[in-house]
Write a protein that holds these residues in place. Structure first.
Motif, PDB file in Angstrom:
ATOM      1  N   PRO A  30      -9.810  29.657 -33.818  1.00 17.29           N
ATOM      2  CA  PRO A  30     -10.739  30.022 -32.779  1.00 17.29           C
ATOM      3  C   PRO A  30     -10.498  31.616 -32.695  1.00 17.29           C
ATOM      4  O   PRO A  30      -9.290  32.140 -32.866  1.00 17.29           O
ATOM      5  N   ILE A  31     -11.344  32.229 -31.838  1.00 18.04           N
ATOM      6  CA  ILE A  31     -11.319  33.586 -31.600  1.00 18.04           C
ATOM      7  C   ILE A  31     -10.643  33.697 -30.362  1.00 18.04           C
ATOM      8  O   ILE A  31     -11.010  33.068 -29.280  1.00 18.04           O
ATOM      9  N   ASN A  32      -9.781  34.762 -30.047  1.00 20.68           N
ATOM     10  CA  ASN A  32      -9.347  34.971 -28.932  1.00 20.68           C
ATOM     11  C   ASN A  32      -9.795  36.456 -28.473  1.00 20.68           C
ATOM     12  O   ASN A  32      -9.749  37.339 -28.790  1.00 20.68           O
ATOM     13  N   PHE A  33     -10.740  36.193 -27.401  1.00 23.72           N
ATOM     14  CA  PHE A  33     -11.297  37.454 -26.766  1.00 23.72           C
ATOM     15  C   PHE A  33     -10.853  38.242 -25.890  1.00 23.72           C
ATOM     16  O   PHE A  33     -11.198  39.224 -25.277  1.00 23.72           O
ATOM     17  N   ASP A  34      -9.512  37.919 -25.501  1.00 22.68           N
ATOM     18  CA  ASP A  34      -8.736  38.730 -24.603  1.00 22.68           C
ATOM     19  C   ASP A  34      -7.938  39.767 -25.200  1.00 22.68           C
ATOM     20  O   ASP A  34      -7.796  40.806 -24.658  1.00 22.68           O
ATOM     21  N   ASN A  35      -7.721  39.630 -26.601  1.00 22.13           N
ATOM     22  CA  ASN A  35      -6.627  40.877 -27.248  1.00 22.13           C
ATOM     23  C   ASN A  35      -7.300  42.157 -27.534  1.00 22.13           C
ATOM     24  O   ASN A  35      -6.988  43.151 -27.130  1.00 22.13           O
ATOM     25  N   ARG A  53     -16.584  42.595 -29.693  1.00 23.56           N
ATOM     26  CA  ARG A  53     -17.960  42.695 -29.255  1.00 23.56           C
ATOM     27  C   ARG A  53     -18.658  43.449 -30.364  1.00 23.56           C
ATOM     28  O   ARG A  53     -19.841  43.028 -30.713  1.00 23.56           O
ATOM     29  N   GLU A  54     -18.442  44.583 -30.638  1.00 24.55           N
ATOM     30  CA  GLU A  54     -18.861  45.339 -31.628  1.00 24.55           C
ATOM     31  C   GLU A  54     -19.311  44.831 -32.880  1.00 24.55           C
ATOM     32  O   GLU A  54     -20.331  44.889 -33.614  1.00 24.55           O
ATOM     33  N   GLU A  55     -18.248  43.962 -33.428  1.00 25.55           N
ATOM     34  CA  GLU A  55     -18.337  43.386 -34.648  1.00 25.55           C
ATOM     35  C   GLU A  55     -19.323  42.198 -34.625  1.00 25.55           C
ATOM     36  O   GLU A  55     -20.081  41.910 -35.472  1.00 25.55           O
ATOM     37  N   VAL A  56     -19.310  41.473 -33.557  1.00 23.21           N
ATOM     38  CA  VAL A  56     -20.544  40.321 -33.485  1.00 23.21           C
ATOM     39  C   VAL A  56     -21.988  40.943 -33.037  1.00 23.21           C
ATOM     40  O   VAL A  56     -22.699  40.552 -33.799  1.00 23.21           O
ATOM     41  N   PHE A 100     -19.231  38.222 -22.205  1.00 27.07           N
ATOM     42  CA  PHE A 100     -19.190  38.516 -23.618  1.00 27.07           C
ATOM     43  C   PHE A 100     -20.941  38.132 -24.047  1.00 27.07           C
ATOM     44  O   PHE A 100     -21.585  38.965 -24.856  1.00 27.07           O
ATOM     45  N   TRP A 101     -21.181  36.909 -23.818  1.00 24.19           N
ATOM     46  CA  TRP A 101     -22.580  36.500 -24.142  1.00 24.19           C
ATOM     47  C   TRP A 101     -23.801  37.213 -23.643  1.00 24.19           C
ATOM     48  O   TRP A 101     -24.732  37.557 -23.796  1.00 24.19           O
ATOM     49  N   GLN A 102     -23.392  37.484 -22.128  1.00 28.90           N
ATOM     50  CA  GLN A 102     -24.296  38.213 -21.393  1.00 28.90           C
ATOM     51  C   GLN A 102     -24.398  39.742 -21.794  1.00 28.90           C
ATOM     52  O   GLN A 102     -25.608  40.153 -22.054  1.00 28.90           O
ATOM     53  N   TRP A 103     -23.479  40.471 -22.246  1.00 31.08           N
ATOM     54  CA  TRP A 103     -23.602  41.473 -22.895  1.00 31.08           C
ATOM     55  C   TRP A 103     -24.108  41.487 -24.415  1.00 31.08           C
ATOM     56  O   TRP A 103     -25.118  42.189 -24.535  1.00 31.08           O
ATOM     57  N   LEU A 104     -23.856  40.490 -25.163  1.00 27.90           N
ATOM     58  CA  LEU A 104     -24.348  40.448 -26.568  1.00 27.90           C
ATOM     59  C   LEU A 104     -25.848  40.208 -26.274  1.00 27.90           C
ATOM     60  O   LEU A 104     -26.798  40.833 -27.099  1.00 27.90           O
ATOM     61  N   ILE A 105     -26.246  39.185 -25.582  1.00 26.66           N
ATOM     62  CA  ILE A 105     -27.760  38.796 -25.499  1.00 26.66           C
ATOM     63  C   ILE A 105     -28.723  39.995 -24.914  1.00 26.66           C
ATOM     64  O   ILE A 105     -29.687  40.185 -25.460  1.00 26.66           O
ATOM     65  N   SER A 106     -27.955  40.626 -23.908  1.00 23.43           N
ATOM     66  CA  SER A 106     -28.672  41.799 -23.586  1.00 23.43           C
ATOM     67  C   SER A 106     -28.912  42.958 -24.411  1.00 23.43           C
ATOM     68  O   SER A 106     -30.020  43.450 -24.856  1.00 23.43           O
TER      69      SER A 106
END
Length: 643
Positions: free
Chosen positions: A340-345, A351-354, A381-387
């Protein structure tokens, strides 16, 4: 929604209800209207709200957005001097008051019409001025002085004189294309289409995009418009799982789980070479489009142990006390083939890679993403990515595969996910389904459901033991209750054998190739495909079934039966469904229909035509129904009023 913190949801052409509580002191008439603007700030037509039940100060109306994008609206309340005047004058005349009693009223009314003449469309100005002049003409009778002004009611409802205007804050509605609400999904594994296997499921030939494209016309013929593919990326070789999720894969034989993404052949922006090339994938998308299908791609933010990220960005994962990277667990389940991915580090880097990866697939023709386990990642993260994605292409849609807590499912909807999987699979009684549909309808402004009778992970015991009638029942419920529904390949072949002790398929396709004998099933007639085709055709031909806000339930005196209707307010198209939840026994029931929701008066008789059997009946409010699950477990009626 959430006091305006998040945008509400709608689709192009949807009648979006707007409600407000508005009141004022005294007895003057109040007016309420919506001011709404399109995605580029363009003003839309004036929309006036109408009062609801007396004494509650509730006002209601609808708006109908016609373009994709970010819409805004405010609600305004105002003093309506014309309506105040009209109400007073009609009451006084009704009480027998004459010209002398109404002298001041007539003069005040003329002043109001002077103001109105400056507001109404130019073609109506003279009519309003003439009505004002009539009020001031002392040579006329009371009737002839007042009538022209009273006849302006409709005109001055649409173009009112507004005084003492107060306004709310601005609210946002995100409007998607219609497929965001109304869609029919079909899931298959491309690697299984055209594959060949030998003894003990040993692969002889791996399916490719080219062989899988040969299955697309049959999927389209069943009436589906979205073809969902599990991950198409290289599959990890380290800790690869074998058949039925066994811990040890047979080297060079077992194909592994597509959700174990990444190997020395590439990561999330690469294609499994056994499926073909990027150009092959583009050709596959082209075949789908030519058959009226969109491709939905799986977005699973996780990695196999040999994913390129593990070497280049080890900080994107969680390191345990012994220095090893933690694999995924959902106790007691273990997923040794997935990190699994750790989004805290490194949230910015991730974000930029996804974002880069998703835009890569958007540029290659993918406009729908089914997101795997989004509830295990951060909502911001999802809110940022989808927007970010919507800013590039507002037509991109996201389906949340989140079988999790209701609050989290709702939260994912609020921050931008277009649709969501639901608890539909586990609502197996009429009472449970009715209650659940009420919850979903109430949350439609932020969470749109997508009903699936089965998935590669989920084979409910009702399908394990209910036989072909239960397959029909669950398909009717999914396709007729929800504007969006989907199914995983094999449902039409009545696949029902589970892994012992588990709610999933034996010999699960997640871990092996599973070619199916589609032609043989068609020859022998052991297929649900014609029934599914009929249901999807009914959905297309009846606009009432393409919405959810219009869902209404009706009383029926048998707890094994569920009765509901949907009515399209613009076309009048009305569909009435009665479905059994019992796949083994004949059930009788007596309906008590809510006639106004069908567009009928309580006493009216009407004709219903069953869209499955073709039978026609003459009905009223009370009707007896017999359902034999081995003949047809449901009636899907179109209502024809006698007029």
């Amino acid at each position: 929604m959430s006091c305006g913190r998040y945008p509400a949801k709608a689709v192009v052409g949807e009648l979006v209800p707007i409600s407000a509580v508005s009141y004022r002191e005294g007895h003057h008439s109040l007016g309420v209207n919506v001011v709404w603007q399109g995605p580029h700030g363009e003003a839309e037509p004036f929309t006036r709200l109408v009062p609801g039940e007396p004494g509650l100060d509730q006002w209601h109306g609808v708006i109908k957005p016609d373009r994709v994008g970010r819409w805004t609206f405010t609600v305004e309340a105002f003093d309506d001097p014309y309506l105040t005047w009209r109400n007073a004058v009609t009451k006084k005349i009704g009480a027998g008051q004459g010209l002398e009693d109404l002298a001041n009223d007539l003069a005040e009314g003329a002043d109001v019409l002077d103001l109105a003449s400056k507001i109404v469309p130019q073609a109506e100005e003279e009519r309003v001025r003439a009505a004002a002049a009539a009020l001031r003409d002392e040579d006329r009778s009371l009737f002839s002085r007042v009538s022209p002004a009273l006849d302006l009611e409709e005109l001055l409802w649409q173009h009112p004189v507004r005084q003492l205007v107060t306004t709310t804050r601005s609210y946002v509605i995100w409007v998607d294309r219609q497929r965001a609400l109304y869609s029919s999904w079909y899931e298959f594994f491309p690697r299984s289409e055209g594959a060949e296997i030998g003894p003990d499921a040993t692969p002889i030939k791996h399916g490719t995009f080219k062989t899988a494209s040969e299955r697309i016309p049959a999927v389209a013929a069943m009436g589906f418009d979205v073809l969902y593919l599990p991950p198409i990326h290289p599959i990890g070789k380290i800790n690869r799982k074998g058949r039925n999720n066994t811990l040890v894969a047979r080297p060079g034989i077992d194909v592994g789980s597509p959700w174990a993404i990444g190997s020395d052949e590439g990561g999330h922006d690469a294609i499994n070479p056994l499926l073909g090339t990027l150009e092959d994938f583009r050709d596959f998308i082209g075949v789908a489009h030519a058959n009226g299908l969109e491709i939905a791609m799986d977005l699973a933010l996780q990695a196999a142990p040999d994913h390129p990220w593990v070497k280049t960005h080890p900080e994107w994962f969680t390191t345990r006390a012994d220095g090893t990277i933690a694999y995924a667990e959902n106790p007691p389940k273990k997923y040794q083939d997935i990190y699994p991915i750790n989004f805290d580090n490194d949230p910015k880097g991730l974000r930029e890679e996804v974002l880069r990866i998703v835009l890569h697939w958007v540029e290659n023709g993918v406009k729908i993403f089914r997101v795997d386990n989004p509830h295990t990642k951060t909502l911001n993260f999802w809110q940022w990515l989808i927007s970010k994605i919507k800013a590039v292409d507002p037509d991109v849609l996201f389906l949340a595969e989140a079988f999790t807590r209701p609050a989290m499912m709702g939260g994912l909807g609020k921050i931008g996910f277009t649709q969501s999987y639901t608890y539909f699979t586990w609502r197996t009684t009429a009472w449970e389904m009715r209650e659940y549909m009420g919850q979903l309808k109430a949350s439609l402004d932020y969470m749109r459901p997508n009903f699936w009778p089965n998935t590669p992970d989920i084979l409910h015991e009702s399908l394990q033991h209910g036989g072909p009638p239960m397959f029909k029942i669950r398909t009717v419920l999914a396709s007729m209750l929800s504007p969006s529904w989907g199914m995983y390949a094999g449902l039409e072949l009545f696949e029902h054998v589970n892994r012992p002790g588990a709610e999933e398929y034996i010999d699960n396709e997640k871990f092996e190739l599973k070619p199916r004998d589609w032609a043989g099933a068609e020859r022998t007639g052991r297929t649900l495909a014609p029934y599914i085709t009929k249901l999807n055709a009914i959905r297309r031909e009846n606009p009432a079934l393409q919405w959810l806000r219009n869902l209404e339930f009706h009383e029926i005196d048998n707890p094994s039966l569920l009765c509901w209707s949907k009515r399209d307010p613009e076309t009048g198209n009305t569909v009435l469904v009665i479905c059994s939840f019992d796949s083994a026994n004949v059930q009788w029931g007596n309906t008590t229909l809510d006639m106004p929701t069908l567009g009928l008066d309580w006493h009216e008789r009407f004709t219903v035509t069953d869209q499955i059997s073709g039978a026609t009946y003459e009905w009223g409010q009370h009707n007896a129904v017999r359902i034999d699950p081995y003949v047809e477990p449901a009636h899907v009626f179109v209502v024809h009023p006698r007029r």
